[in-house]
Design a protein around this motif. Structure first.
Motif, mmCIF file in Angstrom:
data_model
loop_
_atom_site.group_PDB
_atom_site.id
_atom_site.type_symbol
_atom_site.label_atom_id
_atom_site.label_comp_id
_atom_site.label_asym_id
_atom_site.label_seq_id
_atom_site.Cartn_x
_atom_site.Cartn_y
_atom_site.Cartn_z
ATOM 1 N N ALA A 1 2.221 15.135 7.249
ATOM 2 C CA ALA A 1 2.429 16.482 7.791
ATOM 3 C C ALA A 1 3.473 17.285 7.019
ATOM 4 O O ALA A 1 3.724 18.443 7.352
ATOM 5 N N ALA A 2 4.087 16.699 5.981
ATOM 6 C CA ALA A 2 5.192 17.348 5.270
ATOM 7 C C ALA A 2 4.744 18.643 4.581
ATOM 8 O O ALA A 2 3.807 18.622 3.784
ATOM 9 N N PRO A 3 5.425 19.769 4.842
ATOM 10 C CA PRO A 3 5.021 21.044 4.230
ATOM 11 C C PRO A 3 5.644 21.287 2.857
ATOM 12 O O PRO A 3 5.177 22.143 2.109
ATOM 13 N N THR A 4 6.728 20.562 2.510
ATOM 14 C CA THR A 4 7.403 20.746 1.223
ATOM 15 C C THR A 4 7.651 19.406 0.563
ATOM 16 O O THR A 4 7.597 18.349 1.213
ATOM 17 N N LEU A 5 7.945 19.454 -0.734
ATOM 18 C CA LEU A 5 8.224 18.214 -1.467
ATOM 19 C C LEU A 5 9.471 17.523 -0.931
ATOM 20 O O LEU A 5 9.489 16.289 -0.777
ATOM 21 N N ALA B 1 6.507 7.187 10.343
ATOM 22 C CA ALA B 1 6.896 7.860 9.100
ATOM 23 C C ALA B 1 5.689 8.229 8.254
ATOM 24 O O ALA B 1 5.697 9.252 7.556
ATOM 25 N N SER B 2 4.642 7.419 8.293
ATOM 26 C CA SER B 2 3.417 7.752 7.566
ATOM 27 C C SER B 2 2.814 9.048 8.083
ATOM 28 O O SER B 2 2.320 9.881 7.305
ATOM 29 N N LEU C 1 0.832 -1.197 0.000
ATOM 30 C CA LEU C 1 0.000 0.000 0.000
ATOM 31 C C LEU C 1 0.872 1.255 0.000
ATOM 32 O O LEU C 1 0.548 2.262 -0.644
ATOM 33 N N GLY C 2 2.002 1.186 0.699
ATOM 34 C CA GLY C 2 2.909 2.325 0.746
ATOM 35 C C GLY C 2 3.444 2.720 -0.610
ATOM 36 O O GLY C 2 3.745 3.895 -0.853
ATOM 37 N N PHE D 1 -1.427 9.262 3.000
ATOM 38 C CA PHE D 1 -0.403 8.770 3.923
ATOM 39 C C PHE D 1 -0.956 8.550 5.329
ATOM 40 O O PHE D 1 -0.590 7.583 6.002
ATOM 41 N N LEU D 2 -1.846 9.411 5.761
ATOM 42 C CA LEU D 2 -2.399 9.287 7.111
ATOM 43 C C LEU D 2 -3.276 8.056 7.265
ATOM 44 O O LEU D 2 -3.484 7.576 8.387
#
Length: 485
Positions: free
Chosen positions: A108-112, A102-103, A38-39, A181-182
Motif C-alpha cells: 500500500a506504500a504511496p512513496t519510495l 508489514a507485507s 521470498l521477502g 508484496f501482497l
C-alpha cells in the motif's frame, strides 16, 4: 504369522504419531523459511521497475532490499536470545504476524520512503522467523538427521529464492509492482496457523524468564550493533557509486562502533554475544565463510536483473524466469545435499561446495560475455548447487553439538553472519557494479558498460570465494592441531 503384542502395537502407534508430528513441525518451519527468503528475492527482481516508478537512482532503490536486510541483521541475534529466554513458539508467532502485516503495508506504500520503512518493519518479522526456525530443528530432529533437516530448510530457502524472481516478474508484468508484496499475505496467514497448531509448546520457565528478561537483555549491545551496521550500510550506499568523505566518515564510524561493541560485550554481565564464543574454531571459521558466501549470492540477485534486462534486453517476465533457473536447481538438490552431509561429513561437503562456487563465480565473469544468456545459465547452474552443499554442511557443523539453551543464540549468529554478507552483496558489490557501469547513473549506462560491470563484479566475487576456501582449509588444520594437543 507372528502376532503383534499390545505393547508393541502401542509403541508402533506412538512412533508413527511422533513421526507425523515431526513432519508437520518441519512443514511449518519450512514455510517460515520460504517466506523470509521470498521477502528478499521477490523485491530484487522489482528494482529496475522501481527506478522508473519512483524516478529514483540505483542506489536509492537498493534500500528496498537493504532496509529489509539491515532490520534482520541488527535484530537476528537479539531475537534468538529472547527466544531462548522467553519461549520460542510465541515469539515466532509474533514474528510471522508482523511479517504479514508489514507485507500489506509494503503493497500500500504511496512513496519510495514509505516503502523502505515498511520493508524495514517486514525485516523485523523476518528476523524472528529466521532466528527461531533453525533453533526449532535442534529440538525436534535427532542429531544423526540434522544434516537432512538443514538440507530441507535450505531447499525451502532456495524455493523462496526461485519463486521470488519468477513470480515477481510475472506479477509485475501482469498486475503491478505492489503485487510482489501482497502475495505474502495468504502465505503468512497459512504459516501462522501451522505454527500455532503444530509447533511444540515452550518448555522454559516462563514466569522466571518474564521477570528477568529485561535485566538480562543486552540493550546497549543491541543498540550499538544496530548503529554500527547502519553506518556500514550507509557508507557502502551513499554517493551514487563514488566513495567520498562522507562514505569514509561513515565507514570509520562503523569500525569505531564495532570496536566499542566488542568492548561493551566484554564488560556487561549478560552480553548479546560473548566474545569467548569466537575461540571455537568451528564456529568462527563457519561464520567467516558464511559472510563471504552470502556476499557472492546477494551479488547475483542484485546485479543479475540489471544485466539481464539492460544488457541482454529481456522482458520483466523473462528476467524472472532466467533468474529462477539456478535456485530451482538448488531447491531440487537441497535434500540430497543434506543427505550427503550426513554421509560424507560436514567438513568435506563444505570444501566441495566452495570449489563448485568458485568455478561458478568465475564462469559468471567470463561465460556471459561470450555465450550471452546461455553462458549466464551455465554459470548459475554451477554456482547455486555449490551454495546448497555449503549451506547445509556449514549449518550442520555449527548446530549439531549446540546446547539446548544456546540454540537460539547460535542460530542468530549464523543468520547474522549470513545477513552481513547479504548487506555487503547489496551494498559493496552493488557499489562496485554501479562504479564500473556508469558514473552518471545506472539508467544511462550502455549495455556494454553493464556487461563490463558484470564481469568485474564477479571477478571480485570469485576472489572472495577463494578466500573462503582458504579459511576452510586453515580452520580444518587448526582444529586437527588442537585435537592433537
Amino acid at each position: 504369522m507372528k502376532a503383534t503384542s499390545i505393547p508393541e502395537a502401542l509403541a508402533t502407534s506412538t512412533s508413527t504419531k511422533a513421526s507425523q508430528q515431526v513432519r508437520w513441525i518441519l512443514a511449518s518451519l519450512s514455510l517460515s523459511m520460504l517466506l523470509s527468503s521470498l521477502g528478499t528475492s521477490i523485491a530484487n527482481v522489482g528494482l529496475p521497475t522501481l527506478t522508473h516508478v519512483f524516478n529514483a537512482s540505483f542506489q536509492q532503490v537498493q534500500w528496498v532490499v537493504v532496509a529489509y536486510l539491515l532490520a534482520i541483521t541488527t535484530l537476528i541475534v537479539s531475537v534468538g536470545r529472547l527466544g531462548d529466554m522467553m519461549g520460542r513458539k510465541r515469539l515466532l508467532l509474533a514474528g510471522i504476524a508482523l511479517f504479514t502485516v508489514a507485507s500489506a503495508l509494503c503493497g500500500a506504500a504511496p512513496t519510495l520512503n514509505m516503502l523502505i520503512a515498511a520493508r524495514a518493519l517486514q525485516g523485523l518479522g523476518a528476523a524472528i522467523m529466521m532466528a527461531l526456525t533453525m533453533a526449532f530443528v535442534g529440538e525436534t530432529v535427532s542429531k544423526e538427521k540434522t544434516g537432512s533437516a538443514m538440507g530441507l530448510l535450505g531447499t525451502m530457502s532456495a524455493v523462496g529464492t526461485a519463486l521470488g524472481p519468477s513470480l515477481g516478474g510475472i506479477l509485475i508484468a501482469g498486475i503491478d509492482w505492489r503485487a510482489i508484496f501482497l502475495i505474502n499475505l495468504p502465505l503468512g496467514i497459512l504459516s501462522f496457523f501451522l505454527a500455532r497448531r503444530y509447533l511444540p509448546q515452550d518448555q522454559q520457565a516462563r514466569n522466571k524468564a518474564d521477570n528477568k528478561a529485561s535485566a538480562r537483555f543486552d540493550h546497549i549491545g543491541t543498540l550499538l550493533l544496530a548503529l554500527t551496521l547502519t553506518a556500514y550500510a550507509l557508507a557502502m550506499t551513499l554517493g551514487r557509486g563514488h566513495f567520498g568523505a562522507l562514505n569514509l566518515a561513515l565507514l570509520l564510524a562503523a569500525i569505531l562502533g564495532a570496536a566499542l561493541f566488542i568492548l561493551v560485550e566484554t564488560k556487561v554481565a549478560s552480553p548479546l554475544i560473548r566474545p569467548a564464543l569466537f575461540r571455537d574454531i568451528t564456529l568462527s571459521t563457519s561464520l567467516a565463510m558464511n559472510t563471504l558466501v552470502a556476499t557472492v549470492m546477494m551479488a547475483t540477485m542484485v546485479v543479475g536483473p540489471f544485466y539481464l534486462s539492460r544488457s541482454l534486453a529481456l522482458s520483466d517476465a523473462m528476467v524472472g524466469l532466467v533468474m529462477s533457473i539456478g535456485p530451482v536447481i538448488s531447491a531440487c538438490s537441497g535434500v540430497i545435499a543434506g543427505r550427503i552431509v550426513d554421509r560424507m561429513g560436514a567438513q568435506a561437503t563444505v570444501a566441495t561446495g566452495l570449489v563448485a562456487m568458485v568455478t561458478g563465480a568465475f564462469a559468471l565473469a567470463l561465460l556471459p560475455a561470450n555465450l550471452g544468456i546461455t553462458g549466464y545459465i551455465i554459470a548459475i547452474a554451477i554456482l547455486t548447487p555449490g551454495y546448497q552443499l555449503f549451506q547445509a554442511a556449514n549449518n550442520t557443523a555449527v548446530m549439531q553439538d549446540i546446547a539446548p539453551n544456546q540454540r537460539g543464540l547460535i542460530s542468530g549468529m549464523l543468520n547474522l553472519s549470513r545477513n552481513l554478507g547479504l548487506i555487503t552483496g547489496a551494498t559493496l558489490m552493488g557499489a562496485v557494479f554501479a562504479y564500473v557501469t556508469a558514473s552518471s547513473g545506472i539508467r544511462a549506462a550502455t549495455p556494454a558498460a553493464i556487461a563490463t560491470g558484470m564481469q568485474i563484479t564477479f571477478i571480485v566475487a570469485g576472489v572472495m570465494l577463494v578466500m573462503a576456501l582458504g579459511i576452510a582449509g586453515t580452520g580444518r588444520l587448526l582444529a586437527k592441531s588442537n585435537h592433537t594437543v
